[in-house]
Design a protein around this motif. Structure first.
Motif, short mmCIF file in Angstrom:
data_model
loop_
_atom_site.label_atom_id
_atom_site.label_comp_id
_atom_site.label_asym_id
_atom_site.label_seq_id
_atom_site.Cartn_x
_atom_site.Cartn_y
_atom_site.Cartn_z
N ASN A 68 31.24 130.76 52.41
CA ASN A 68 30.41 131.80 51.79
C ASN A 68 28.95 131.69 52.17
OD1 ASN A 68 32.58 132.98 50.37
ND2 ASN A 68 32.41 131.45 48.77
N LYS A 69 28.63 130.66 52.98
CA LYS A 69 27.24 130.42 53.40
C LYS A 69 26.30 130.38 52.18
CE LYS A 69 27.59 132.58 57.99
NZ LYS A 69 28.67 131.75 58.32
N ASN A 70 26.80 129.74 51.13
CA ASN A 70 26.02 129.57 49.90
C ASN A 70 26.16 128.12 49.46
OD1 ASN A 70 24.56 129.91 47.57
ND2 ASN A 70 26.22 130.90 46.45
N GLU A 71 25.29 127.29 50.00
CA GLU A 71 25.45 125.84 49.86
C GLU A 71 25.30 125.36 48.42
OE1 GLU A 71 23.72 121.69 51.78
OE2 GLU A 71 22.93 123.63 52.42
N THR A 72 26.30 124.59 47.99
CA THR A 72 26.23 123.84 46.74
C THR A 72 25.97 122.39 47.10
OG1 THR A 72 27.74 125.30 45.54
CG2 THR A 72 27.52 123.05 44.72
N ILE A 73 24.99 121.79 46.45
CA ILE A 73 24.65 120.38 46.72
C ILE A 73 25.67 119.50 46.04
CG2 ILE A 73 22.88 118.60 46.49
CD1 ILE A 73 20.83 120.92 46.28
N VAL A 74 26.40 118.72 46.82
CA VAL A 74 27.46 117.85 46.29
C VAL A 74 27.04 116.40 46.44
CG1 VAL A 74 29.85 117.11 46.57
CG2 VAL A 74 29.27 119.54 46.77
N ILE A 75 27.12 115.67 45.33
CA ILE A 75 26.68 114.26 45.32
C ILE A 75 27.80 113.40 44.74
CG2 ILE A 75 24.99 112.63 44.40
CD1 ILE A 75 23.07 115.03 44.08
N LYS A 76 28.11 112.31 45.43
CA LYS A 76 29.07 111.33 44.90
C LYS A 76 28.30 110.08 44.47
CE LYS A 76 33.07 110.75 46.86
NZ LYS A 76 34.15 110.51 47.84
N PHE A 77 28.27 109.84 43.19
CA PHE A 77 27.57 108.67 42.65
C PHE A 77 28.63 107.67 42.21
CE2 PHE A 77 25.03 106.84 38.88
CZ PHE A 77 24.44 105.90 39.69
N GLU A 78 28.71 106.56 42.94
CA GLU A 78 29.72 105.53 42.67
C GLU A 78 29.02 104.25 42.21
OE1 GLU A 78 33.18 106.63 45.81
OE2 GLU A 78 31.29 106.05 46.71
N PRO A 79 28.73 104.14 40.93
CA PRO A 79 27.93 103.02 40.42
C PRO A 79 28.56 101.66 40.67
CG PRO A 79 28.94 104.27 38.61
CD PRO A 79 29.12 105.07 39.85
N TRP A 80 29.89 101.64 40.79
CA TRP A 80 30.59 100.37 41.02
C TRP A 80 30.19 99.74 42.35
CZ3 TRP A 80 33.27 96.77 38.62
CH2 TRP A 80 34.11 95.93 39.35
N ASN A 81 29.77 100.55 43.31
CA ASN A 81 29.48 100.06 44.66
C ASN A 81 28.08 99.48 44.82
OD1 ASN A 81 32.01 100.76 45.62
ND2 ASN A 81 31.38 102.82 46.19
N TYR A 82 27.24 99.62 43.80
CA TYR A 82 25.87 99.10 43.91
C TYR A 82 25.84 97.63 43.51
CZ TYR A 82 24.13 103.85 44.45
OH TYR A 82 23.88 105.12 44.91
N SER A 83 25.19 96.82 44.35
CA SER A 83 25.07 95.40 44.02
C SER A 83 24.17 95.19 42.80
CB SER A 83 24.52 94.61 45.22
OG SER A 83 23.26 95.14 45.62
N ASP A 84 23.14 96.04 42.69
CA ASP A 84 22.23 95.98 41.54
C ASP A 84 22.68 97.00 40.50
OD1 ASP A 84 20.17 95.78 39.75
OD2 ASP A 84 18.70 96.81 41.00
N GLN A 85 23.68 96.63 39.72
CA GLN A 85 24.26 97.58 38.77
C GLN A 85 23.47 97.65 37.47
OE1 GLN A 85 28.42 96.62 38.31
NE2 GLN A 85 28.89 97.06 40.44
N ASP A 86 22.43 96.87 37.34
CA ASP A 86 21.61 96.92 36.14
C ASP A 86 20.50 97.96 36.26
OD1 ASP A 86 22.91 94.96 34.60
OD2 ASP A 86 21.96 93.38 35.79
N ASN A 87 20.46 98.66 37.37
CA ASN A 87 19.41 99.65 37.57
C ASN A 87 20.03 100.97 38.02
OD1 ASN A 87 16.80 100.53 37.48
ND2 ASN A 87 16.12 99.44 39.30
N LEU A 88 21.09 101.38 37.32
CA LEU A 88 21.87 102.54 37.74
C LEU A 88 21.09 103.84 37.64
CD1 LEU A 88 25.35 101.68 36.20
CD2 LEU A 88 24.61 101.44 38.57
N ILE A 89 20.20 103.94 36.66
CA ILE A 89 19.41 105.16 36.51
C ILE A 89 18.51 105.36 37.73
CG2 ILE A 89 17.66 106.31 35.10
CD1 ILE A 89 18.84 104.86 32.67
#
Length: 291
Positions: A68-89
């Motif tokens: 449709n040439k109408n871009e939706t911004i898609v984000i995958k946030f996978e908190p489990w994959n971050y080494s620094d999980q205490d700063n997820l925000i």
């Protein structure tokens, strides 16, 4: 023989017949025109295919955006994959900023990005568990209140998102793998900090685990708390045992043929007895868990 604990990325690999549901949900999200933040939950135990369904939903959204040439911004946030999980925000805002800084939306979202940087700085000061850090960060927040008005900044960010009128879809996966405090951080993002217009959240999680984490500190009934946050819940049904056994048979046959085309099962009664008594009672999912 069965798959490792790795979700499928697209509908062509769907073995469980979840592609039609995922495609419909993806279309519904793409066509949602409301301004308010929307929270959708995909509830299910480990191995029921939460991530696979979520990936197929995003695939449908991206396909519709392209056609449709109408871009939706898609984000995958996978908190489990971050080494620094205490700063997820902090990680969440970085991911969001990167997503709106690239591609065709970069110019349109320029003002959003500028305000988002100011807004996110407020939450870089969120304390860790260490009491000294808590004291230091609280002091810093108090010092900065005169220059950084959180509510005013959030209102400006809301106005900028409405003006840009660009839909953002955020998948937050593996929430139930986090610690209780990290789970509460994720819920805080969705309910308070990231409660922003034009953003749709898809939360993939085990409801019981997350509800228990919320009860640990912030509420008496975690399920009721989730009901206040999630507008559209989906509970993934248990896998059909008939379908599961069919998949096993197909994979077993494929494995045998890959060894030799001349191998044949001579005693079907014996083989069926082995399947019924020694294998099928232990099949609950098409995935095996990796430790």
């Amino acid at each position: 023989m069965f798959n490792a604990d790795r979700a499928i990325e697209n509908k062509k690999d769907d073995l469980l017949g979840r592609a039609p549901f995922s495609a419909q949900l993806g279309r519904d999200i793409y066509e949602y025109n409301g301004e308010d933040s929307l929270v959708i939950a995909i509830y299910g135990k480990w191995g029921t295919g939460k991530t696979s369904i979520a990936n197929m939903v995003l695939e449908e959204i991206e396909s519709l955006s392209e056609s449709n040439k109408n871009e939706t911004i898609v984000i995958k946030f996978e908190p489990w994959n971050y080494s620094d999980q205490d700063n997820l925000i902090h990680h969440f805002f970085n991911l969001l900023e990167n997503a709106i800084s690239s591609g065709n939306v970069a110019t349109l979202m320029k003002n959003v990005r500028k305000i988002l940087k100011k807004y996110s700085k407020y939450f870089e000061l969120i304390p860790y568990e260490n009491p000294w850090n808590k004291f230091f960060c609280t002091s810093m927040i108090n010092l900065l209140r005169g220059n950084l008005d959180l509510y005013s900044c959030k209102n400006k960010l809301k106005d900028a998102l409405l003006e840009a009128n660009k839909k953002i879809v955020v998948l937050i996966d593996d929430i139930d793998r986090l610690t209780n405090s990290q789970i509460r951080n994720i819920i805080q993002i969705v309910k308070q900090i990231g409660d922003l217009p034009k953003i749709t959240y898809i939360l993939a999680m085990d409801r019981e685990v997350v509800a228990h984490a919320l009860e640990d500190d912030c509420c008496n009934n975690g399920n009721e708390y989730l009901e206040k946050i999630v507008q559209i819940p989906f509970q993934i049904p248990p896998l059909s045992q008939v379908k599961l056994h069919e998949i096993f048979h197909n994979k077993l046959g494929s494995s045998i043929r890959s060894v030799s085309k001349n191998i044949a099962i001579r005693d079907n009664y014996y083989w069926c007895t082995v399947l019924d008594n020694c294998i099928f009672p232990y099949l609950y999912t098409i995935y095996y868990k990796r430790y």
